[in-house]
Motif scaffolding. Structure first.
Motif, PDB file in Angstrom:
ATOM      1  N   ALA A   9       0.729  -1.572  -0.294  1.00 22.69           N
ATOM      2  CA  ALA A   9      -0.193   0.037  -0.205  1.00 22.69           C
ATOM      3  C   ALA A   9       0.898   1.163   0.110  1.00 22.69           C
ATOM      4  O   ALA A   9       0.433   1.972  -0.624  1.00 22.69           O
ATOM      5  N   ALA A  10       1.894   1.451   0.478  1.00 23.34           N
ATOM      6  CA  ALA A  10       3.210   2.004   0.528  1.00 23.34           C
ATOM      7  C   ALA A  10       3.803   2.453  -0.493  1.00 23.34           C
ATOM      8  O   ALA A  10       4.341   3.397  -0.472  1.00 23.34           O
ATOM      9  N   GLY A  11       3.648   1.273  -1.418  1.00 18.58           N
ATOM     10  CA  GLY A  11       4.995   1.661  -2.543  1.00 18.58           C
ATOM     11  C   GLY A  11       5.768   1.121  -2.081  1.00 18.58           C
ATOM     12  O   GLY A  11       6.656   1.008  -2.934  1.00 18.58           O
ATOM     13  N   LEU A  12       6.066   0.323  -1.618  1.00 12.13           N
ATOM     14  CA  LEU A  12       7.099  -0.451  -1.379  1.00 12.13           C
ATOM     15  C   LEU A  12       7.197  -1.486  -1.687  1.00 12.13           C
ATOM     16  O   LEU A  12       6.463  -2.354  -2.426  1.00 12.13           O
ATOM     17  N   LYS A  13       8.647  -2.146  -1.297  1.00 14.75           N
ATOM     18  CA  LYS A  13       8.803  -3.562  -1.627  1.00 14.75           C
ATOM     19  C   LYS A  13       9.146  -4.561  -0.702  1.00 14.75           C
ATOM     20  O   LYS A  13       9.128  -5.924  -1.027  1.00 14.75           O
ATOM     21  N   ALA A  14       9.872  -4.342   0.624  1.00 11.84           N
ATOM     22  CA  ALA A  14       9.733  -4.982   1.470  1.00 11.84           C
ATOM     23  C   ALA A  14       9.893  -3.885   2.387  1.00 11.84           C
ATOM     24  O   ALA A  14       9.549  -2.520   3.007  1.00 11.84           O
TER      25      ALA A  14
ATOM     26  N   GLU B  99      11.749  -1.508   4.162  1.00 15.02           N
ATOM     27  CA  GLU B  99      11.639   0.463   3.674  1.00 15.02           C
ATOM     28  C   GLU B  99      10.850   1.240   4.393  1.00 15.02           C
ATOM     29  O   GLU B  99      10.999   2.285   4.060  1.00 15.02           O
ATOM     30  N   LEU B 100      10.066   1.236   5.732  1.00 13.70           N
ATOM     31  CA  LEU B 100       9.141   1.393   6.260  1.00 13.70           C
ATOM     32  C   LEU B 100       9.928   3.245   6.475  1.00 13.70           C
ATOM     33  O   LEU B 100      10.882   2.262   7.544  1.00 13.70           O
ATOM     34  N   SER B 101       9.353   3.747   6.727  1.00 16.79           N
ATOM     35  CA  SER B 101      10.865   4.960   7.136  1.00 16.79           C
ATOM     36  C   SER B 101       9.049   6.124   8.067  1.00 16.79           C
ATOM     37  O   SER B 101       8.025   5.978   7.145  1.00 16.79           O
ATOM     38  N   LEU B 102       9.919   7.161   8.942  1.00 15.83           N
ATOM     39  CA  LEU B 102       8.801   8.072   8.343  1.00 15.83           C
ATOM     40  C   LEU B 102       8.201   8.702   7.536  1.00 15.83           C
ATOM     41  O   LEU B 102       6.919   9.332   8.182  1.00 15.83           O
ATOM     42  N   SER B 103       8.534   9.271   7.103  1.00 15.98           N
ATOM     43  CA  SER B 103       8.295   9.342   5.532  1.00 15.98           C
ATOM     44  C   SER B 103       6.851   8.884   5.606  1.00 15.98           C
ATOM     45  O   SER B 103       5.976   9.380   3.782  1.00 15.98           O
ATOM     46  N   HIS B 104       6.592   7.169   5.311  1.00 14.78           N
ATOM     47  CA  HIS B 104       5.609   6.817   5.127  1.00 14.78           C
ATOM     48  C   HIS B 104       4.311   6.845   5.732  1.00 14.78           C
ATOM     49  O   HIS B 104       3.547   6.411   5.859  1.00 14.78           O
ATOM     50  N   VAL B 105       4.429   7.751   7.083  1.00 19.69           N
ATOM     51  CA  VAL B 105       2.924   7.821   8.210  1.00 19.69           C
ATOM     52  C   VAL B 105       3.084   9.033   7.949  1.00 19.69           C
ATOM     53  O   VAL B 105       3.794  10.318   7.940  1.00 19.69           O
ATOM     54  N   LEU B 106       2.087   9.893   8.260  1.00 20.86           N
ATOM     55  CA  LEU B 106       1.085  10.948   8.987  1.00 20.86           C
ATOM     56  C   LEU B 106       0.681  10.635  10.190  1.00 20.86           C
ATOM     57  O   LEU B 106      -0.214   9.328  10.754  1.00 20.86           O
ATOM     58  N   TYR B 107       0.178  11.805  10.696  1.00 28.92           N
ATOM     59  CA  TYR B 107      -0.430  11.860  12.302  1.00 28.92           C
ATOM     60  C   TYR B 107      -1.863  13.108  12.012  1.00 28.92           C
ATOM     61  O   TYR B 107      -1.554  14.243  11.524  1.00 28.92           O
ATOM     62  N   LYS B 108      -2.633  12.431  11.652  1.00 29.40           N
ATOM     63  CA  LYS B 108      -4.216  13.352  12.528  1.00 29.40           C
ATOM     64  C   LYS B 108      -4.459  14.118  13.699  1.00 29.40           C
ATOM     65  O   LYS B 108      -4.375  12.833  14.372  1.00 29.40           O
TER      66      LYS B 108
END
Length: 526
Positions: A493-498, A501-510
């Protein structure tokens, strides 16, 4: 007197006794409670007061099953509990109609992309298969529910060799490669009984690519039964690596390090739910546990608050170096973020001395335990989502982030929560209570009493009879693999392959008012 008359008289006497018995019993209870001095409400209202105490006693169960909605209960909601259990029984995370998350409240969200990664583009190693048992439902009606176990071959959802994190890659003779990012957090034999520990060991070993943290209670034969990779935790009481008088034993440490299944060691400086030493009630200290810990049978144990082997950051790092040299395996530390300056000074010392642990486990203040004091569990130690990014940022600033792996723990029982933790800086995630759910835990919250009704957090053989090791071990396998599969869904869903690779650039806070802030902005890392 005729026989019929005698029978009639006896029947009347019996009926009179049956009618009067409840009244006599109530009279007895009324007088007893009226005369006692401990409970004021019972002295004034003996009958109604007794009803009050009965309802108070049954209150936790009534709230859990009848009155709280599916997202209300603490420490885990009904939805959290069921998500973990259903993953273990059926290896399913499917829901219908819609989420029950409170979308008006503040919270973290994964940034999905317009063009997600196709499944065949994900880097997954599913070249092998895991043989497991899953439940299939035959009938699910109001008064009847029937299901049966079926054997299935399932994909393990392992990381590829290139993506797998390596702990101690440049510091140890025997580094530890992790083919999965989810493992068992520290749970001691003694806090949990041998049935629970054995089921966990076998289930995790079958899943592969994961690990089991022994907890500070020491390494037991039950941890070894499943062939799972082990992280041996060493607490301030030095259980398993101590002499009879409680001093550190380098020889005992080397013996543990020589075991093939032992892949790393963890020094427990603190735990989220208790920034004090561990506690085990004397009722749980069986001869076997006493032998493993080198303590007396039946004696309540309160571990020291801290190690006596080191008093400064420099001495801590020297102690880590000594263990690593002696055992040849990675050594890490487990800590709770509280006084921010302390953590900053520790990491500054690492950078200046060019010495560091191979990993740091950041345990959030919301973490669980078998026994602690209320005041420590509620107010001491920052929650994980505040603590983890803080440690991650400090390691980055001091040039240590690529050399020190971060483990995160604190109520991470579902794949989405794990993905957020990885994005906030974790390399790996530890889970305790989600795994407890899958060996039978029902959140009775009596772990400290040795009276766990389902045989998980108890050493009582009669209570442990409820926990069938073989059946529960398959639930553990299914749960871990289901979480790994869910992580790859989040990755795509985040457009990554593993998931690595998840990092702060892939989350946001509402925020509750609708404002949104990117993860990097939230933690001042942009």
């Amino acid at each position: 007197m005729s026989v019929n008359t005698m029978m009639l008289v006896m029947l009347l006497v019996l009926m009179l006794a049956m009618i009067s018995a409840p009244f006599l019993f109530l009279l007895y209870m009324w007088r007893k409670d009226r005369m006692q001095k401990e409970h004021s409400v019972l002295r004034n209202f003996p009958i109604l007061g007794k009803v009050r105490y009965i309802l108070e006693k049954a209150g936790p169960e009534l709230r859990q099953y009848l009155f709280l909605n599916d997202n209300e209960a603490k420490p885990f909601s009904r939805n959290d509990y069921e998500a973990a259990v259903i993953s273990g029984k059926y290896k399913s995370r499917i829901i219908g109609f819609g989420s029950e998350r409170d979308f008006e409240a503040g919270g973290y969200y994964l940034q999905n992309v317009l063009y997600p990664t196709n499944r065949n583009e994900l880097r997954i190693d599913n070249s092998s298969r895991v043989t497991t048992l899953l439940y299939e439902v035959d009938e699910d009606n109001l008064f009847t529910r029937k299901e049966h176990l079926v054997e299935r071959e399932i994909a393990p959802y392992l990381l590829t060799e290139e993506d797998a994190p390596v702990i101690g890659e440049t510091t140890c003779r025997h580094p530890f490669r992790l083919r999965g990012l989810v493992g068992q957090s520290a749970m001691s034999f003694g806090s949990l009984g041998e049935h629970a520990i054995t089921a966990l060991s076998i289930g995790l070993g079958r899943a592969g690519g994961t690990w089991m943290n022994t907890g500070e209670g020491g390494l037991s034969d039950h941890h070894l039964k499943g062939g799972v990779d082990l992280i041996c935790q060493i607490g301030p009481a030095l259980f398993g690596v101590r002499t009879e008088d409680g001093a550190f034993s380098l020889e005992a440490f080397k013996q543990k390090a020589a075991l093939k299944q032992v892949r790393a060691f963890e020094l427990k400086l603190a735990q989220g739910a208790k920034t004090r030493g561990g506690h085990i009630d004397g009722a749980k200290v069986t001869p076997e546990i006493a032998a493993i810990r080198n303590v007396k049978v039946g004696e309540t144990i309160d571990s020291p608050n801290r190690f006596s082997e080191f008093n400064t950051n420099e001495e801590l790092l020297d102690f880590i170096d000594m263990l690593r040299d002696a055992g040849g395996k990675p050594v890490g530390i487990k800590l709770v973020v509280g006084k921010l300056d302390d953590i900053e000074h520790l990491i500054e010392t690492m950078a200046k001395a060019d010495k560091h642990p191979d990993f740091i486990t950041v345990d959030g203040g919301e973490g669980g335990t078998g026994a602690t004091y209320q005041e420590l569990a509620d107010t001491v130690g920052l929650p994980l989502k505040a603590a983890l990014p803080f440690v991650h940022r400090l390691l980055l600033e001091h040039g240590l982030r690529d050399r020190v792996k971060l483990f995160a723990s604190g109520k991470l029982v579902t794949a989405d929560k794990i993905a957020v933790a990885l994005a906030l800086g974790a390399d790996c995630v530890n889970i305790a209570r989600g795994l407890m759910f899958n060996v039978g835990c029902i959140q009775a919250q009596v772990c400290h009493t040795n009276r766990c009704p389902v045989g998980v957090a108890t050493t009582d053989p009669k209570l442990q009879r409820a926990l069938v090791v073989d059946e529960k071990s398959f639930r553990v396998t299914n749960y871990i693999i289901s979480l790994r599969e869910g992580l790859y869904n989040m990755t795509a869903a985040a457009g990554l392959k593993a998931p690595t690779e998840l990092s702060l650039s892939h989350v946001l806070y509402k925020y509750p008012d609708g404002r949104v802030k990117l993860g990097e902005e939230l933690y001042e890392m942009k």
